[in-house]
Design a protein around this motif. Structure first.
Motif, short mmCIF file in Angstrom:
data_model
loop_
_atom_site.label_atom_id
_atom_site.label_comp_id
_atom_site.label_asym_id
_atom_site.label_seq_id
_atom_site.Cartn_x
_atom_site.Cartn_y
_atom_site.Cartn_z
N ASP A 1 -10.07 -26.58 -16.67
CA ASP A 1 -10.61 -27.06 -17.94
C ASP A 1 -10.62 -28.59 -17.97
N LEU B 1 -13.15 -30.10 -15.46
CA LEU B 1 -14.54 -30.03 -15.89
C LEU B 1 -14.88 -31.16 -16.86
N SER C 1 -17.12 -34.27 -15.39
CA SER C 1 -18.48 -34.46 -15.92
C SER C 1 -18.61 -35.82 -16.62
N ALA D 1 -11.78 -23.35 -20.77
CA ALA D 1 -12.50 -23.75 -19.56
C ALA D 1 -13.96 -23.31 -19.62
N SER E 1 -15.68 -25.78 -21.78
CA SER E 1 -15.83 -27.04 -21.05
C SER E 1 -16.93 -26.94 -19.99
N ALA E 2 -17.04 -25.77 -19.36
CA ALA E 2 -18.11 -25.57 -18.37
C ALA E 2 -19.48 -25.67 -19.05
N SER F 1 -20.17 -29.31 -19.78
CA SER F 1 -20.53 -30.06 -18.57
C SER F 1 -21.98 -29.81 -18.19
#
Length: 413
Positions: A6, A9, A13, A139, A142-143, A146
């Protein structure tokens, strides 16, 4: 592992976008972005001190049985605090538009006005999953952030419309989209009047976060005030170069912060079991570990400074390559200071942490004005090095004064 993913990422990014903007924007535009982003870090530190950090401490203890209601109340607090901070930011934007010679700074600040409340919302949603011990869902959010951020920035670049304002709009859209995605899964109770009450939650947040607020402000000064001073005394192009050079500190700082997330609870546990003197040996080991890693980083980046600048910035900023070893020197001093600073946190001495960063901030302002005026960009880098030395020296001295040496067993007998 999911928590590290998490954080990776988010950090990865954001770092990638920072590097890409340095490659694609003109130096003056990148300088405007750097100043606006430093303003965001200040606003973000206020929100983190008064909302995020108290939430991660109070949420699992005081409000464990009322998580959805508590999250709804925290969202109300975030909304009110966000409106206040954005109001201040709008005033600063209007002043910059009136007095600044370049419109790039005013446009960058206008974009920041849009992105700030969206990022605050994203932070609350992301950290709420940690209250439920579900870092995997954080996570996932967060992905999504990003992907949206990188896709939005690349799209703007390919269309030829990328600017500091558009970059902050891309951040706003990525943060808002990810926050909505996570809040749908969190299902907060937003109804006013439900328990816990807004006033009681705010009072607890304020009681916990007021010391953290002062420390956050002091921590912001050494790493960010140089942008404002450089922009005032030199110009936005030099701010862009300074930001590009200080970006080289980011990988080392992120790795050190990741290790700190492991070391800090361990040192606090050592203090709880054995008192202040028991923390001395592990704090020394942690400090030496940071020192060794920092020196290795300094050697590698200093030797490979030209290839590194070519890799990151496509050949831009090579005229300032001679300053890279000094940037790395300041980075090493800052990272080594994490050791005694974690020791001070472990022994529960927040006033000492405040004093250490106050010293660094004072050095950055007092020395920075004279150094930048006399030596230009080199003076700004020198101020960064001295602020790192100041926080290390003060933190080490204060920790040594408060922690006695362990008493050998034979002496106790």
């Amino acid at each position: 592992t999911l928590a590290l993913l998490d954080q990776g990422l988010i950090s990865g990014s954001n770092f990638l976008i920072t590097i890409l903007l340095a490659r694609w924007l003109a130096p003056e535009q990148y300088g405007a972005y750097a100043i606006a982003f430093s303003a965001f870090l200040l606003l973000g530190s206020i929100h983190e001190a008064l909302v995020i950090e108290p939430m991660t401490v109070l949420g699992p203890s005081w409000y464990a049985s009322q998580r959805k209601e508590y999250l709804g109340t925290v969202l109300w607090i975030t909304g009110v605090l966000g409106l206040v901070l954005v109001g201040v930011l709008v005033s600063v934007t209007l002043i910059a538009h009136h007095f600044a010679a370049s419109g790039d700074l005013a446009r960058a600040l206008a974009g920041l006005c849009l992105s700030t409340p969206c990022v605050f919302l994203f932070w609350v949603a992301r950290y709420s999953f940690y209250l439920e011990q579900r870092p995997g869902r954080a996570a996932a959010g967060s992905a999504l952030y990003s992907v949206l951020l990188i896709a939005g920035t690349l799209s703007a670049f390919r269309r030829g419309v990328l600017s500091p304002f558009v970059a902050f709009v891309a951040i706003a859209l990525a943060a808002l989209g990810s926050a909505v995605f996570m809040l749908i899964r969190l299902q907060p109770v937003l109804k006013r009047g439900s328990n816990p009450g807004l006033r009681s939650v705010w009072n607890r947040h304020w009681h916990y976060g007021r010391w953290a607020l002062g420390t956050a402000g002091m921590r912001w000064i050494p790493g960010n005030v140089s942008y404002a001073l450089t922009g005032t005394l030199l110009g936005l192009a030099d701010v862009g170069t300074l930001k590009a050079l200080l970006n080289l500190f980011t990988p080392l700082g992120q790795v050190a912060n990741s290790f700190s997330n492991v070391f800090q609870p361990y040192l606090s546990g050592v203090f709880g079991r054995g008192g202040r003197s028991a923390t001395k040996a592990p704090v020394r080991l942690v400090t030496l570990l940071y020192f060794g890693g920092g020196v290795l980083y300094w050697v590698l980046v200093s030797v490979l400074k030209v290839p590194v600048l070519r890799l990151f910035y496509g050949g831009k900023f090579l005229e300032s390559a001679h300053l890279v070893p000094w940037v790395c020197c300041g980075a090493v001093l800052t990272v080594v200071s994490y050791g005694p600073a974690m020791g001070l946190r472990a022994i529960q001495s927040p006033s000492s942490i405040f004093a250490a960063y106050f010293a660094a901030g004072a050095v950055s302002v007092v020395f920075g004005i004279a150094a930048i005026w006399l030596y230009g960009l080199a003076g700004a880098i020198g101020s960064f090095v001295l602020s790192g030395a100041a926080v290390l020296a003060v933190a080490a001295v204060l920790y040594a004064r408060q922690v006695p040496a362990p008493v050998p067993n034979d002496c106790r007998e």
